[in-house]
Design a protein around this motif. Structure first.
Motif, mmCIF file in Angstrom:
data_model
loop_
_atom_site.group_PDB
_atom_site.id
_atom_site.type_symbol
_atom_site.label_atom_id
_atom_site.label_comp_id
_atom_site.label_asym_id
_atom_site.label_seq_id
_atom_site.Cartn_x
_atom_site.Cartn_y
_atom_site.Cartn_z
ATOM 1 N N GLU A 130 0.994 -1.167 0.087
ATOM 2 C CA GLU A 130 -0.213 -0.062 0.136
ATOM 3 C C GLU A 130 0.972 1.157 -0.019
ATOM 4 O OE1 GLU A 130 -3.893 -1.725 2.474
ATOM 5 O OE2 GLU A 130 -2.395 -0.751 3.497
ATOM 6 N N SER A 131 0.294 2.337 -0.420
ATOM 7 C CA SER A 131 0.894 3.651 -0.542
ATOM 8 C C SER A 131 0.583 4.472 0.687
ATOM 9 C CB SER A 131 0.687 4.266 -1.636
ATOM 10 O OG SER A 131 -0.729 4.902 -2.061
ATOM 11 N N ASP A 132 -0.494 4.297 1.364
ATOM 12 C CA ASP A 132 -0.922 5.044 2.172
ATOM 13 C C ASP A 132 -1.268 4.347 3.422
ATOM 14 O OD1 ASP A 132 -2.514 7.619 -0.006
ATOM 15 O OD2 ASP A 132 -0.642 7.685 1.316
ATOM 16 N N TYR A 133 -0.814 4.655 4.480
ATOM 17 C CA TYR A 133 -1.061 3.888 5.948
ATOM 18 C C TYR A 133 -0.530 4.668 7.038
ATOM 19 C CZ TYR A 133 3.740 3.107 4.419
ATOM 20 O OH TYR A 133 5.192 3.212 4.057
ATOM 21 N N TYR A 134 -0.954 3.724 8.199
ATOM 22 C CA TYR A 134 -0.358 4.850 9.505
ATOM 23 C C TYR A 134 0.686 3.636 10.109
ATOM 24 C CZ TYR A 134 -4.658 7.456 8.400
ATOM 25 O OH TYR A 134 -5.717 8.060 7.778
ATOM 26 N N LEU A 135 1.595 4.247 10.868
ATOM 27 C CA LEU A 135 2.347 3.698 11.599
ATOM 28 C C LEU A 135 2.241 4.141 13.193
ATOM 29 C CD1 LEU A 135 5.516 3.646 9.135
ATOM 30 C CD2 LEU A 135 4.109 1.760 9.797
#
Lengths: 114, 117
Positions: free
Chosen positions: B29-34
């Motif tokens: 994926e190109s957008d995500y949260y960490l």
């Protein structure tokens, strides 16, 4: 209370028995998660509720595990015919809807199956 | 499926010193949260810091900061001026931006941090 609460804090049961674990989320949190944490490992996703419905139950390991959230608040994780391998800490978390929102975790229930 | 790796099972730091905990992840994926979560012996998981993947600027929260390298899929946590209360298990976590998939919240195996007086 202000935080997520889980009861009981510890549960010891015999192999083959049925157990219920309860989670009281933070008031107003529509999202609720159950995780299982084995010793020395990170939490492993089990099931996710958005409101009353299970939006994603793909983490439940088999059909002995079931969870409900009938009124969109309190949730109960139910394990039938417990096995020794089910021994773990079961964590519950709640949050506002949205992937970026912080999940607030409860203290967990330590389940021991003898 | 996404995976999160923490290659340091245990770390120690002297009180008032700085320590960095490593985390790498794998995703298409190109957008995500960490996220970084802390779990003290009480078992209560506490959010330390979070980062949105589309933001290039590294997140900071008081003594805690991250070094987010998106191309390298690396997300390390730096704790400055370490305090005795920082001793805990630290978990790195990945979350898809897709809200309806709870499974897309994946935790690493954790790093146990000890703080020496």
């Amino acid at each position: 209370g202000a935080g997520v609460s889980q009861t009981p804090s510890n549960k010891v049961t015999e192999k083959g028995k049925y157990v219920e674990l309860r989670c009281d989320p933070i008031s107003g949190h529509t999202a609720l998660y159950w995780y299982r944490q084995s010793l020395g490992q990170g939490p492993e996703f089990l099931i996710y509720f958005q409101g009353t419905g299970a939006a994603d139950d793909s983490g439940l390991p088999n059909d002995r595990f079931f969870a409900v959230r009938p009124e969109g608040s309190v949730s109960t994780l139910k394990i039938q015919r417990t096995e020794r391998g089910d021994s773990a800490v079961y964590l519950c978390a709640s949050s506002l809807r949205g992937a970026y929102n912080e999940q607030f975790f409860g203290p967990g229930t330590r389940l021991t199956v003898l | 499926a996404q995976t999160v790796t923490q290659s340091q099972p245990e770390m120690s730091v002297q009180e008032a010193e700085t320590v960095t905990l490593s985390c790498t992840y794998d995703t298409s994926e190109s957008d995500y949260y960490l996220f970084w979560y802390k779990q003290p012996p009480s078992r209560q998981m506490i959010l330390v810091i979070r980062q949105e993947a589309y933001k290039q600027q590294n997140a900071t929260e008081n003594r805690f900061s991250v070094n987010f390298q998106k191309a390298a899929k690396s997300f390390s946590l730096k704790i400055s001026d370490s305090q005795l209360g920082d001793a805990a298990m630290y978990f790195c976590a990945y979350r898809s931006i897709r809200d309806n998939y709870g499974q897309n919240f994946v935790f690493g195996p954790g790093t146990r941090l000890s703080v020496l007086p």
